[in-house]
Scaffold this active site. Structure first.
Site, PDB file in Angstrom:
ATOM      1  N   THR A  86       0.824  -1.211   0.000  1.00 29.99           N
ATOM      2  CA  THR A  86       0.000   0.000   0.000  1.00 29.99           C
ATOM      3  C   THR A  86       0.855   1.257   0.000  1.00 29.99           C
ATOM      4  OG1 THR A  86      -1.882  -1.070   1.025  1.00 29.99           O
ATOM      5  CG2 THR A  86      -1.695   1.271   1.408  1.00 29.99           C
TER       6      THR A  86
ATOM      7  N   THR B  62       1.668  -4.191   4.257  1.00 28.04           N
ATOM      8  CA  THR B  62       1.491  -4.476   5.689  1.00 28.04           C
ATOM      9  C   THR B  62       0.915  -5.873   5.951  1.00 28.04           C
ATOM     10  OG1 THR B  62      -0.740  -3.521   5.723  1.00 28.04           O
ATOM     11  CG2 THR B  62       1.100  -2.044   6.259  1.00 28.04           C
ATOM     12  N   ASP B  63       0.245  -6.456   4.935  1.00 21.78           N
ATOM     13  CA  ASP B  63      -0.553  -7.653   5.232  1.00 21.78           C
ATOM     14  C   ASP B  63       0.265  -8.860   5.675  1.00 21.78           C
ATOM     15  OD1 ASP B  63      -2.863  -6.298   4.835  1.00 21.78           O
ATOM     16  OD2 ASP B  63      -3.326  -7.143   2.870  1.00 21.78           O
TER      17      ASP B  63
HETATM   18  C1  SIN Z   1      -0.989  -2.914   2.782  1.00 21.11           C
HETATM   19  O1  SIN Z   1       0.159  -2.717   2.426  1.00 21.11           O
HETATM   20  O2  SIN Z   1      -1.459  -2.278   3.767  1.00 21.11           O
HETATM   21  C2  SIN Z   1      -1.922  -3.894   2.142  1.00 21.11           C
HETATM   22  C3  SIN Z   1      -1.429  -4.457   0.856  1.00 21.11           C
HETATM   23  C4  SIN Z   1      -0.189  -5.260   1.002  1.00 21.11           C
HETATM   24  O3  SIN Z   1       0.032  -5.893   2.044  1.00 21.11           O
HETATM   25  O4  SIN Z   1       0.589  -5.294   0.037  1.00 21.11           O
END
Ligand code: SIN
Length: 332
Positions: A15, A95-96
């Site tokens: 993200t 973040t995932d």
């Molecule tokens: C994010 O980064 O918050 C969600 C998408 C990902 O993990 O690439």
């Protein structure tokens, strides 16, 4: 005048590199669309903090993280760590699955050059995007003398977390990350980088990455679970199972029986907790004849899976030696 520290940014997507035509929505956007050069250009303040080189290692939504990309990242970290004058390495990541990559790098990249993961909860085009400050703070930490020898770190939302401990605990908030038992190891406030403590459990030696990754899956204990999933996984030949157990590592009786049978057939079984925080105690054995279900300590199921994969790849015999496997988890 002293030179600014040399910091390398390895970009993988997420993200933080996401974009949207609707700046007011934190859900309607596409991750991993903005190249690292544009992310860096969006933060002119970086020029006063470090001499930056960047590499676009990947451009993915981290839900699709792969063993191949993990291997590539470890290889790029190893490459840049020994280049003359590199003070630190920043990795931008979604973040995932960040908590899994952080655990992997914690185990596989051992050295004094700081490796600092960062990410964002809001895409780069969002109102109040958090990525630019997180990136700036990550570079500040990576180039800071006090970060050397502190292992793999996560810098996000002005906090510094140990890579081993950091977990994502919210679907959307900018303060989604925490280190549930340990707390952050430090913080960043403008150009002030402060470490409150040294991360615990820094490995003395790196675990090698597998050439063939052992299959380790996660199963969950809940009301009236069937044994069908465990039986099918055992039949499919998995090397290990991590149980997202209830509470303090408690597993439903029917699942316990299935897991005991899998353990007796040579599958490594590790108990973690689905609660999100706390150590899993080592209780009396449910079925001593079938072997001990190893405790993951305070590692959540996803982090425990990473350790189990690397441990089984390095020493396959651990699958039939719960006491030795328990020692691995106790030491990591
Ligand atoms: C994010 O980064 O918050 C969600 C998408 C990902 O993990 O690439």
């Amino acid at each position: 005048m002293s030179l600014l520290p040399r910091v390398v940014v390895l970009a993988t997507g997420g993200t933080i590199a996401g974009s949207s035509s609707n700046p007011a929505s934190s859900a309607k956007y596409q991750a991993a669309t903005v190249p690292v050069t544009a992310l860096l250009d969006a933060v002119p303040a970086l020029a006063a903090v470090a001499r930056i080189e960047a590499e676009q290692v990947a451009q993915i939504d981290s839900k699709d993280m792969s063993f191949a990309l993990w291997s590539r990242l470890v290889e790029r970290v190893a490459f840049w760590s020994v280049q003359p004058d590199v003070a630190g390495i920043v990795i931008t990541h979604g973040t995932d699955t960040l908590e899994e990559t952080a655990m992997l790098l914690h185990l596989a990249c051992v050295g004094t050059v700081p490796v600092v993961l960062t990410a964002a909860m809001r895409p780069s085009t969002s109102l109040s995007a958090d990525g630019p400050l997180n990136l700036l703070d990550a570079v500040r930490v990576a180039g800071h003398a006090d970060a050397a020898g502190k292992g793999v770190l996560l810098v996000i939302n002005q906090e510094i977390h140990a890579g081993r401990d950091a977990v994502k605990g919210h679907t959307a908030a900018v303060n989604a990350f925490a280190s549930p038992l340990a707390g952050p190891v430090g913080y960043v406030q403008d150009d002030l980088v402060r470490f409150a403590r040294i991360p615990q459990g820094l490995p003395a030696q790196a675990l090698p990455l597998p050439s063939v990754w052992p299959q380790v899956e996660i199963v969950t204990s809940y009301a009236e679970p069937g044994r069908v999933v465990v039986d099918a996984l055992a039949r499919a030949g998995v090397s290990g199972l991590v149980v997202a157990a209830a509470g303090n590592g408690s597993i439903h009786q029917s699942l316990t029986e299935a897991l005991a049978d899998a353990a007796a057939a040579g599958v490594a079984v590790v108990r973690s907790s689905r609660t999100g925080a706390g150590h899993v105690a080592i209780p009396a054995l449910p079925r001593p004849s079938s072997g001990i279900f190893v405790s993951a300590g305070d590692l959540n199921p996803y982090k425990a899976r990473v350790l189990l994969m690397l441990a089984l790849a390095a020493t396959p015999a651990l699958a039939r030696d719960p006491a030795a496997l328990q020692a691995v988890f106790a030491g990591n």
